[in-house]
Design a protein around this motif. Structure first.
Motif, PDB file in Angstrom:
ATOM      1  N   HIS A   8       0.842  -1.190   0.000  1.00  0.00           N
ATOM      2  CA  HIS A   8       0.000   0.000   0.000  1.00  0.00           C
ATOM      3  C   HIS A   8       0.885   1.250   0.000  1.00  0.00           C
ATOM      4  N   VAL A   9       1.096   1.806  -1.192  1.00  0.00           N
ATOM      5  CA  VAL A   9       1.989   2.961  -1.380  1.00  0.00           C
ATOM      6  C   VAL A   9       3.307   2.754  -0.618  1.00  0.00           C
ATOM      7  N   ILE A  33     -10.564  17.074   5.975  1.00  0.00           N
ATOM      8  CA  ILE A  33     -11.276  16.398   4.883  1.00  0.00           C
ATOM      9  C   ILE A  33     -12.737  16.258   5.255  1.00  0.00           C
ATOM     10  N   HIS A  84      -2.021  11.907  13.199  1.00  0.00           N
ATOM     11  CA  HIS A  84      -2.950  11.782  12.074  1.00  0.00           C
ATOM     12  C   HIS A  84      -2.296  12.354  10.821  1.00  0.00           C
ATOM     13  N   ALA A  85      -2.279  11.558   9.747  1.00  0.00           N
ATOM     14  CA  ALA A  85      -1.630  12.005   8.511  1.00  0.00           C
ATOM     15  C   ALA A  85      -2.539  11.730   7.328  1.00  0.00           C
ATOM     16  N   TRP A  86      -2.339  12.479   6.270  1.00  0.00           N
ATOM     17  CA  TRP A  86      -3.130  12.311   5.059  1.00  0.00           C
ATOM     18  C   TRP A  86      -2.200  12.120   3.866  1.00  0.00           C
ATOM     19  N   GLY A  87      -2.613  11.261   2.957  1.00  0.00           N
ATOM     20  CA  GLY A  87      -1.840  11.108   1.727  1.00  0.00           C
ATOM     21  C   GLY A  87      -2.587  10.262   0.725  1.00  0.00           C
ATOM     22  N   MET A  88      -1.980  10.072  -0.433  1.00  0.00           N
ATOM     23  CA  MET A  88      -2.608   9.325  -1.515  1.00  0.00           C
ATOM     24  C   MET A  88      -1.550   8.530  -2.277  1.00  0.00           C
ATOM     25  N   THR A  89      -1.988   7.515  -2.998  1.00  0.00           N
ATOM     26  CA  THR A  89      -1.070   6.777  -3.879  1.00  0.00           C
ATOM     27  C   THR A  89      -0.347   7.771  -4.790  1.00  0.00           C
ATOM     28  N   GLU A  90      -1.075   8.776  -5.266  1.00  0.00           N
ATOM     29  CA  GLU A  90      -0.507   9.738  -6.222  1.00  0.00           C
ATOM     30  C   GLU A  90       0.478  10.702  -5.558  1.00  0.00           C
ATOM     31  N   ALA A 111      -9.964   8.699   7.829  1.00  0.00           N
ATOM     32  CA  ALA A 111      -9.891   9.641   8.947  1.00  0.00           C
ATOM     33  C   ALA A 111      -9.733   8.923  10.289  1.00  0.00           C
ATOM     34  N   GLY A 122      -4.873   7.003   5.607  1.00  0.00           N
ATOM     35  CA  GLY A 122      -5.640   6.124   4.720  1.00  0.00           C
ATOM     36  C   GLY A 122      -7.121   6.405   4.798  1.00  0.00           C
ATOM     37  N   ARG A 166     -15.096  12.850  -0.068  1.00  0.00           N
ATOM     38  CA  ARG A 166     -14.553  12.646  -1.407  1.00  0.00           C
ATOM     39  C   ARG A 166     -15.543  13.293  -2.365  1.00  0.00           C
ATOM     40  N   GLN A 177      -6.646  16.630   9.176  1.00  0.00           N
ATOM     41  CA  GLN A 177      -5.622  15.879   8.434  1.00  0.00           C
ATOM     42  C   GLN A 177      -4.260  16.563   8.457  1.00  0.00           C
ATOM     43  N   LYS A 198     -10.452   0.864   3.463  1.00  0.00           N
ATOM     44  CA  LYS A 198     -11.379   2.008   3.570  1.00  0.00           C
ATOM     45  C   LYS A 198     -12.811   1.504   3.464  1.00  0.00           C
ATOM     46  N   ASP A 213     -10.537  15.087  -2.947  1.00  0.00           N
ATOM     47  CA  ASP A 213     -10.947  15.248  -1.546  1.00  0.00           C
ATOM     48  C   ASP A 213     -11.527  16.651  -1.353  1.00  0.00           C
TER      49      ASP A 213
HETATM   50  P1  AMP Z   1      -5.096   5.775  -1.487  1.00  0.00           P
HETATM   51  O1  AMP Z   1      -4.534   6.336  -2.728  1.00  0.00           O
HETATM   52  O2  AMP Z   1      -5.718   4.429  -1.659  1.00  0.00           O
HETATM   53  O3  AMP Z   1      -4.106   5.800  -0.378  1.00  0.00           O
HETATM   54  O4  AMP Z   1      -6.307   6.714  -1.049  1.00  0.00           O
HETATM   55  C1  AMP Z   1      -6.137   8.094  -0.866  1.00  0.00           C
HETATM   56  C2  AMP Z   1      -7.382   8.678  -0.273  1.00  0.00           C
HETATM   57  O5  AMP Z   1      -7.597   8.172   1.038  1.00  0.00           O
HETATM   58  C3  AMP Z   1      -7.347  10.162  -0.085  1.00  0.00           C
HETATM   59  O6  AMP Z   1      -7.634  10.865  -1.271  1.00  0.00           O
HETATM   60  C4  AMP Z   1      -8.403  10.381   0.989  1.00  0.00           C
HETATM   61  O7  AMP Z   1      -9.702  10.387   0.439  1.00  0.00           O
HETATM   62  C5  AMP Z   1      -8.246   9.147   1.843  1.00  0.00           C
HETATM   63  N1  AMP Z   1      -7.413   9.446   3.011  1.00  0.00           N
HETATM   64  C6  AMP Z   1      -6.103   9.236   3.186  1.00  0.00           C
HETATM   65  N2  AMP Z   1      -5.714   9.644   4.419  1.00  0.00           N
HETATM   66  C7  AMP Z   1      -6.801  10.137   5.031  1.00  0.00           C
HETATM   67  C8  AMP Z   1      -7.064  10.726   6.306  1.00  0.00           C
HETATM   68  N3  AMP Z   1      -6.118  10.870   7.222  1.00  0.00           N
HETATM   69  N4  AMP Z   1      -8.322  11.137   6.577  1.00  0.00           N
HETATM   70  C9  AMP Z   1      -9.309  10.988   5.666  1.00  0.00           C
HETATM   71  N5  AMP Z   1      -9.127  10.436   4.460  1.00  0.00           N
HETATM   72  C10 AMP Z   1      -7.893  10.013   4.135  1.00  0.00           C
END
Ligand code: AMP
Length: 539
Positions: A227-228, A427, A321-327, A303, A301, A430, A356, A521, A415
């Motif tokens: 996963h990333v 956040i 608490h952290a936020w990120g994406m595959t991209e 909230a 991944g 979506r 986030q 998720k 997001d």
């Molecule tokens: P993925 O690329 O599968 O890791 O998914 C990325 C998406 O997961 C993001 O665009 C968010 O919608 C969601 N996401 C990741 N981290 C968080 C977080 N801390 N809180 C809420 N949503 C999250």
């Protein structure tokens, strides 16, 4: 001006050299499928990674080829993290929780030529093997034999002379790794990570104001390496020399807590579901586990519910608490408290930690609402757009996906967020999950988090359900804790203390479990398929 600074390429071989010269004796600890523990050092890891690079070359793997892995978190997978890019090829991690259909599509779309597969995951390989064209399949286990037609990883390494390794000159902009987004809608899409992106991302993650990973840390990534790239943490650990502890396939709360205690883990990372399981285990037997004081747990991944952040604080464990994406490789933002909040009330500090977070250094954000970029006033909502040196500029082999990138070089995350004056992102939804009721936006995430703060609720998801008058209205889908009860009326009354009346769900459906995607998720598409017309029936 040219020639001011030395030409120095930011590549994974540089990271490996550092791990090997400075941290050769630092441990890498892995739990094996039979639950025994494997221990060795970064020095040994580096030597075996080079063997793998040589072995791949002798199998005919050429620079730029894609070499896939289908594996849990463990030392052989770490060797692949370095060995594959060292050979010039691209490490492509596959998620074993995906369907055979998705895996066949992903392997074909990426054009993978070789697969490294954990012996315990051979049944997953069986599900798609007839639909893909792989030149070699290499089985990772402790043994030096493999089933007929497949190669043994250990045999391959044993038969290779590491002295024949020659470090190839790698351009920092070449691809080192790739990963497919989880794809809750449409087909999964691939993202290529350059050497430069992975190196800068590792430095970004190590910064004190993001995850603060240091040589003194003992880090356990529960988040899978498929996963990333386990959120890039294996590369960050090698760069800073942190001890790595891999849980193998054993991700249940007891196994993880046992590793926390025995290996004196100081930092761990995973999705909220994992931590919720651990919190439940801790609350059941608070005196059973002895974790390190101040253990930090990165959550991302989806909230992190406020109730979970508070719950762990009671056990002296700190959620980050952290936020990120595959991209985005994936680190985007982290919610540490800035000094400006030092005198804020407890409630305000907790509310901020549940956001986030603020963007990492070298990572820029803005958000666009229906009438342009939104102000950072904590209220206006818009779609988050980001840019930075570890943000993808395109998808791999995915025609028609350009609409996710703006003309002026930003990536549209999908997001929906608000941003406060300190730069903390929150956040709200979506784009595809947002409830639009009578033209107004309602945040399903805010309702879910509030519901999960109710003492009887184990999990809650809120979806947009069709409505004859308002087009869409929120519908809550709830799983209750074992031995607890609550009625729909009670839950809605609970929400009524926190939200305006028109935000309150029109109905609550109780289910045994909320379906999840392969990355843990809530699988809202499945919920929408099942419940989208539930309100029409009631109307
Ligand atoms: P993925 O690329 O599968 O890791 O998914 C990325 C998406 O997961 C993001 O665009 C968010 O919608 C969601 N996401 C990741 N981290 C968080 C977080 N801390 N809180 C809420 N949503 C999250």
């Amino acid at each position: 001006m040219k020639g001011l600074m030395m030409e120095f390429q930011l590549t994974l071989p540089v990271v490996l050299r550092r791990a090997e010269t400075l941290f050769a004796d630092k441990p890498v600890i892995s739990r094996l499928p039979d639950k025994s523990i494997h221990r060795y050092t970064y020095g040994e890891m580096a030597e075996r990674a080079r063997r793998l690079a040589v072995a791949l070359g002798s199998l005919g793997v050429a620079p730029g080829d894609r070499v896939a892995t289908l594996a849990w978190n463990g030392y052989q997978h770490l060797e692949a993290y370095f060995g594959i890019p060292l050979s010039g090829a691209i490490l492509h991690t596959l998620n074993p929780r995906l369907s055979g259909d998705d895996l066949a599509y992903i392997v074909s779309n990426a054009g993978d030529s070789v697969l490294l597969v954990d012996e315990t995951l051979l049944p997953v390989y069986e599900k798609f093997k007839d639909r893909v064209r792989l030149e070699h399949v290499i089985v990772m286990s402790q043994k030096t034999e493999a089933p007929a037609g497949l190669k043994s990883y250990e045999r391959l390494l044993a038969d290779t002379d590491p002295r024949s390794y020659r470090e190839r000159s790698v351009d920092e902009n070449d691809a080192a790794a790739m990963c497919y987004s989880s794809g809750t809608t449409g087909r999964p899409k691939g993202v290529l990570y350059s050497h430069r992106a992975l190196v800068l991302h590792s430095i970004g993650e190590a910064m004190v104001d993001t995850l603060g990973v240091s040589e003194r840390d003992v880090l356990l990534p529960v988040v899978p390496m498929f996963h990333v790239n386990a959120w890039g943490l294996p590369y960050t650990c090698a760069l800073v020399g942190a001890t790595l502890v891999f849980p193998g396939p054993h991700l249940d709360a007891e196994s993880v807590l046992e590793l926390f205690e025995k290996e004196r883990v100081t930092l761990a990372a995973g999705v909220p579901t994992v931590w919720l399981g651990i919190l439940t285990a801790l609350e059941k037997e608070p005196d059973r586990w002895k974790t390190q004081a101040g253990l930090r747990m990165v959550v991302g991944g989806s909230a992190a519910p406020l109730s979970m952040i508070k719950g762990f604080d009671r056990h002296g464990m700190r959620i980050i608490h952290a936020w990120g994406m595959t991209e985005t490789t994936p680190l985007g933002s982290v919610s540490n408290l800035v000094s400006g909040l030092a005198n804020a009330s407890d409630d305000a500090r907790y509310a901020t930690r549940a956001k986030q977070g603020i963007p990492s250094a070298l990572f820029e954000i803005r958000a666009r609402g229906e009438s342009g970029l939104i102000p950072w006033d904590d209220t206006a909502m818009g779609e988050l757009e980001v840019r930075g040196p570890w943000v993808a500029a395109s998808y791999y082999n995915a025609p028609g996906s350009d609409d996710r990138f703006t003309g002026d070089g930003w990536f549209k995350t999908g997001d929906i967020v608000s941003i406060d004056r300190h730069g903390y992102i929150e956040i709200k939804d979506r784009t595809k999950d947002l409830v639009k009721s009578g033209g107004e936006w309602i945040s399903t995430v805010a309702l879910e988090n509030a519901l999960m703060g109710h003492p009887a609720v184990a999990e809650a998801a809120v979806i947009a359900a069709n409505h004859p008058k308002w087009q869409e209205r929120p519908l809550a889908i709830v799983t209750l804790k074992k031995d607890k009860t609550a009625t729909a009326e009670e839950l809605i009354a609970f929400l009524a203390t926190q939200f305006p009346k028109w935000w309150l769900p029109d109905a609550v459906e109780f289910v045994d479990a909320i379906p999840r995607t392969a990355t843990g998720k809530f699988y809202k598409m499945a919920l929408r398929d099942r419940f989208k017309d539930a309100l029409l029936a009631k109307a």
